[in-house]
Scaffold this motif. Structure first.
Motif, short mmCIF file in Angstrom:
data_model
loop_
_atom_site.label_atom_id
_atom_site.label_comp_id
_atom_site.label_asym_id
_atom_site.label_seq_id
_atom_site.Cartn_x
_atom_site.Cartn_y
_atom_site.Cartn_z
N GLY A 222 -76.22 49.45 -43.38
CA GLY A 222 -75.87 48.08 -43.73
C GLY A 222 -74.83 47.52 -42.79
O GLY A 222 -74.19 48.23 -42.01
N LYS A 223 -74.62 46.20 -42.91
CA LYS A 223 -73.72 45.53 -41.98
C LYS A 223 -72.30 46.07 -42.05
O LYS A 223 -71.64 46.26 -41.02
CB LYS A 223 -73.73 44.02 -42.25
N ALA A 224 -71.79 46.30 -43.23
CA ALA A 224 -70.41 46.78 -43.37
C ALA A 224 -70.22 48.12 -42.68
O ALA A 224 -69.21 48.35 -42.00
CB ALA A 224 -70.02 46.88 -44.84
N ALA A 225 -71.21 49.00 -42.81
CA ALA A 225 -71.12 50.31 -42.17
C ALA A 225 -71.21 50.19 -40.65
O ALA A 225 -70.52 50.92 -39.92
CB ALA A 225 -72.23 51.22 -42.69
N GLU A 227 -70.22 47.59 -38.83
CA GLU A 227 -68.93 47.05 -38.38
C GLU A 227 -67.86 48.14 -38.34
O GLU A 227 -67.11 48.27 -37.36
CB GLU A 227 -68.47 45.92 -39.30
N ALA A 228 -67.79 48.94 -39.40
CA ALA A 228 -66.75 49.97 -39.48
C ALA A 228 -66.93 51.03 -38.40
O ALA A 228 -65.95 51.53 -37.84
CB ALA A 228 -66.79 50.61 -40.87
N ALA A 249 -62.99 42.36 -33.93
CA ALA A 249 -63.54 42.12 -35.27
C ALA A 249 -64.80 41.28 -35.19
O ALA A 249 -65.80 41.58 -35.86
CB ALA A 249 -62.49 41.45 -36.15
N ARG A 250 -64.78 40.21 -34.38
CA ARG A 250 -65.94 39.33 -34.29
C ARG A 250 -67.12 40.03 -33.61
O ARG A 250 -68.27 39.83 -33.97
CB ARG A 250 -65.58 38.05 -33.52
N ALA A 253 -68.82 42.35 -36.05
CA ALA A 253 -69.62 41.57 -37.00
C ALA A 253 -70.88 41.02 -36.34
O ALA A 253 -71.97 41.00 -36.95
CB ALA A 253 -68.78 40.43 -37.56
N ALA A 256 -73.39 43.78 -36.03
CA ALA A 256 -74.01 44.05 -37.32
C ALA A 256 -75.11 43.04 -37.62
O ALA A 256 -76.19 43.40 -38.12
CB ALA A 256 -72.95 44.02 -38.42
N ASP A 257 -74.86 41.77 -37.30
CA ASP A 257 -75.88 40.74 -37.51
C ASP A 257 -77.10 40.99 -36.65
O ASP A 257 -78.25 40.87 -37.10
CB ASP A 257 -75.30 39.35 -37.20
#
Length: 275
Positions: A222-225, A227-228, A249-250, A253, A256-257
């Motif tokens: 997933g996206k959160a994973a 990013e991390a 950070a950007r 993200a 992830a997208d």
């Protein structure tokens, strides 16, 4: 500042001028060199508009794009992967898209060049006027005087391989702060041959094998994973477009997208393939 202007009759003549004239630069659409940042830089401009191929061809899995093709031509080419058309549309002003060329974007090799991340993940090859073809990454490694003139771009776009592209900008009509492209084939839901390229983090867009290794051979998380996992591996350079922490950070993200889009079975497909 243009101190000399040459209008050669052939691409070969342009290549000779590029190799011999002091402060020589290539002038195609003019969307890069004729900006204010070059106002005081001495230039011997060599006009190549109309000298380089501009056709966009698809032969089964092979795509060939002339360096003289404009961004608008890419955006309208229904035979191209959607991700490449999206990359062309990242140049949001249609007037500029009508002038900006594929060869100009490759030659400028800016940090946030719209097309370069796609060409990197597609492992494209650049044919050159009077010289051997080179890979997109190999081109970037050459010194400016060794590059010569890109004549066309060629890459494979098999049905089994997906592509995705996106960018981050402060406003919809602004130049990109960050760009990202990805490509992979999928077997039983697992990403195979994953390629990731990002721009805006350093002097030029580049492949990120350290990010590719994170997700190769497995189903994309997933996206959160994403990013991390990705953020600690990013080391952006702070500049006028943003500080290092903001960009980190950007960029995580944005990646992830893009990977979420890549996981879509329709990612990178042509409209004809989806119909």
């Amino acid at each position: 500042m243009v101190n000399a202007y040459f209008k050669p009759k052939t691409a070969e003549e342009a290549a000779r001028l590029l190799a011999t004239e002091k402060d020589a630069v290539l002038l195609a659409g003019g969307t890069y060199l004729l900006t204010s940042q070059f106002a005081k830089m001495p230039m011997a401009a060599i006009a190549v508009s109309g000298l380089l191929p501009a056709a966009i061809e698809r032969h089964d899995e092979r795509v060939i794009i002339g360096a003289g093709a404009t961004f608008q031509a890419l955006a309208e080419a229904r035979s191209l992967p959607k991700a490449l058309r999206d990359a062309a549309l990242a140049m949001t002003d249609r007037n500029i898209r009508n002038r900006a060329t594929v060869g100009g974007n490759i030659g400028a090799d800016k940090s946030c060049a719209s097309l370069v991340p796609f060409f990197l993940v597609a492992e494209a090859r650049y044919s050159r006027v009077g010289a051997l073809a080179v890979g997109a990454a190999e081109w970037q490694a050459l010194a400016a005087e060794e590059r010569g003139i890109a004549a066309a771009v060629e890459f494979a776009a098999p049905a089994a391989r997906r592509f995705a592209f996106s960018r981050f900008a402060r406003t919809s009509c602004d130049v990109a702060v960050l760009t990202c492209a990805a490509s992979a084939a999928f077997e039983a839901g697992a990403a195979r041959g994953l390629r990731i390229a990002m721009g805006g983090l350093g002097p030029h867009a580049r492949r990120f094998p350290e990010l590719e290794r994170l997700f190769e051979g497995a189903a994309l998380p997933g996206k959160a994973a994403i990013e991390a996992a990705a953020a600690p591996l990013l080391a952006p350079v702070a500049d006028a477009r943003g500080g290092a922490e903001f960009k980190r950070a950007r960029a995580a993200a944005l990646l992830a997208d893009v990977l979420a889009d890549l996981a879509n079975p329709d990612a990178g497909a042509t409209p004809e393939a989806r119909s």
